[in-house]
Design a protein around this motif. Structure first.
Motif, short mmCIF file in Angstrom:
data_model
loop_
_atom_site.label_atom_id
_atom_site.label_comp_id
_atom_site.label_asym_id
_atom_site.label_seq_id
_atom_site.Cartn_x
_atom_site.Cartn_y
_atom_site.Cartn_z
N ALA A 188 1.11 -0.82 -0.24
CA ALA A 188 0.13 0.63 -0.25
C ALA A 188 0.74 1.29 -0.20
O ALA A 188 2.00 1.25 0.76
N ALA A 189 0.56 1.77 -0.71
CA ALA A 189 1.41 3.42 -0.65
C ALA A 189 0.20 5.16 -0.45
O ALA A 189 -1.02 4.74 -0.80
N TRP A 190 0.60 5.86 -0.15
CA TRP A 190 -0.04 6.93 -0.08
C TRP A 190 0.97 8.33 0.38
O TRP A 190 2.19 8.23 0.13
N GLU A 191 0.19 9.30 -0.27
CA GLU A 191 0.30 10.86 0.14
C GLU A 191 0.01 11.89 0.31
O GLU A 191 -1.61 11.83 0.05
N ASN A 192 0.04 12.97 0.91
CA ASN A 192 -0.43 13.76 0.66
C ASN A 192 -1.87 14.62 -0.27
O ASN A 192 -1.20 14.06 -1.85
N ALA A 193 -2.63 14.64 -0.60
CA ALA A 193 -3.24 15.14 -1.74
C ALA A 193 -3.58 15.85 -1.57
O ALA A 193 -3.91 16.99 -1.17
N ASP A 194 -4.09 16.76 -3.33
CA ASP A 194 -4.29 17.97 -3.42
C ASP A 194 -6.43 18.32 -2.59
O ASP A 194 -6.46 17.13 -3.12
N PRO A 195 -5.91 19.29 -1.55
CA PRO A 195 -7.47 19.50 -1.13
C PRO A 195 -8.47 19.70 -1.66
O PRO A 195 -9.63 19.38 -1.22
N LYS A 196 -8.29 19.82 -3.23
CA LYS A 196 -9.03 20.66 -4.15
C LYS A 196 -10.11 19.22 -4.62
O LYS A 196 -11.44 19.25 -5.07
N GLU A 197 -9.05 17.75 -4.81
CA GLU A 197 -9.89 16.94 -4.63
C GLU A 197 -10.62 16.22 -3.76
O GLU A 197 -11.30 14.76 -4.16
N ALA A 198 -10.93 17.01 -2.61
CA ALA A 198 -11.77 15.75 -1.25
C ALA A 198 -12.99 17.10 -1.32
O ALA A 198 -13.07 17.89 -1.56
N PRO A 199 -13.93 16.66 -0.21
CA PRO A 199 -15.04 17.29 0.20
C PRO A 199 -14.59 18.14 1.15
O PRO A 199 -15.42 18.82 1.78
N GLY A 248 -12.57 21.31 3.40
CA GLY A 248 -10.26 22.12 2.78
C GLY A 248 -9.53 21.84 3.42
O GLY A 248 -8.19 22.18 2.65
N GLY A 249 -9.26 20.49 4.46
CA GLY A 249 -8.06 20.11 5.02
C GLY A 249 -7.04 19.67 4.32
O GLY A 249 -7.44 18.95 3.27
N PRO A 250 -5.92 18.95 5.23
CA PRO A 250 -5.17 18.12 4.12
C PRO A 250 -6.04 17.03 4.57
O PRO A 250 -6.47 16.71 5.82
N VAL A 251 -5.23 16.37 3.13
CA VAL A 251 -5.70 14.69 3.03
C VAL A 251 -4.65 14.30 2.33
O VAL A 251 -4.23 13.99 2.29
N MET A 252 -4.96 13.16 2.82
CA MET A 252 -4.18 11.78 2.66
C MET A 252 -4.73 10.93 1.01
O MET A 252 -6.09 10.89 1.43
N LEU A 253 -3.95 10.64 0.67
CA LEU A 253 -4.71 10.17 -1.12
C LEU A 253 -4.18 8.60 -1.07
O LEU A 253 -2.69 8.40 -0.59
N LEU A 254 -4.45 7.53 -0.86
CA LEU A 254 -4.62 6.14 -1.14
C LEU A 254 -4.47 6.09 -2.58
O LEU A 254 -5.23 5.73 -3.20
N HIS A 255 -2.96 5.55 -2.72
CA HIS A 255 -2.33 5.35 -4.07
C HIS A 255 -3.28 4.12 -4.92
O HIS A 255 -3.44 3.65 -5.50
N GLY A 256 -2.94 3.47 -4.02
CA GLY A 256 -3.59 1.65 -4.05
C GLY A 256 -3.09 0.55 -3.04
O GLY A 256 -1.93 0.92 -2.01
N ILE A 257 -3.94 -0.21 -3.07
CA ILE A 257 -3.33 -1.59 -2.04
C ILE A 257 -3.42 -2.60 -3.37
O ILE A 257 -4.80 -2.88 -3.96
#
Length: 187
Positions: free
Chosen positions: A94-105, A107-116
């Protein structure tokens, strides 16, 4: 009756072969989760490749998209990568990183799960769920507002069963069609 158990339905008896042995394997198998090391890149990419090639997509689509799923040394600088181990073998990633907050519902910091990715030989043993729970721990540890996933359509049931909610694409030209969201639990 070896390899199964009996289901009693009105007027019939049916066996589900292999259910109990698979269940017993799941109960006794020792899986550990830990941060990945760049020296494991080849083994990680083998798991990703076997997982992608098992997806229900046309062979050409899998073959053409596979390079975009593989990780390289640059990815280890940008992503947090964890592996699931059975004995000394990598069976999940599994891997993740900071996501673009515009992608999420939110406004704060969000994590993007790249995949499992779980080696198909180890499916249905809870490894994907354990990797997801590790991502949830990272959401809490880093103070993210929640977890965002861009998934294959065939993964809808998996992510839904983990409490994620499908996001409708507000902008279909910009947003990935199969996005899922789970808000962070605050204690």
């Amino acid at each position: 009756m070896a390899g199964g158990f009996l289901i009693k339905l009105p007027g019939e008896d049916r066996s589900i072969p292999g259910f109990l042995p698979a269940f017993n394997r799941m109960q006794t198998e020792k899986i550990s989760i830990r941060p990945a090391d760049i020296s494991e890149l080849d083994a990680i990419n083998r798991v990703i490749e076997t997982a992608v090639m098992s997806w229900k997509l046309p062979e050409r689509v899998k073959r053409l998209s596979l390079p975009s799923y593989r990780y390289d040394a640059m990815d280890f600088r940008a992503l947090e990568v964890v592996v699931a181990l059975r004995d000394l073998d990598i069976v999940g990633v599994a891997a993740w990183e900071n996501a673009d907050p515009k992608e999420a519902p939110v406004g704060g910091p969000v994590m993007l799960l790249h995949g499992i990715y779980v080696d198909p030989a180890h499916h249905c043993r809870g490894i994907g769920r354990r990797l997801f729970r590790e991502a949830e721990r990272a959401v809490q540890a880093h103070g993210y507002e929640g977890l965002l996933v861009k998934a294959q359509a065939s993964a809808d049931g998996f992510f839904g069963s983990l409490g994620m909610h499908r996001l409708d694409p507000d902008d279909p030209e910009r947003h990935y069609a199969n996005r899922f969201w789970k808000a962070a639990c605050r204690d």
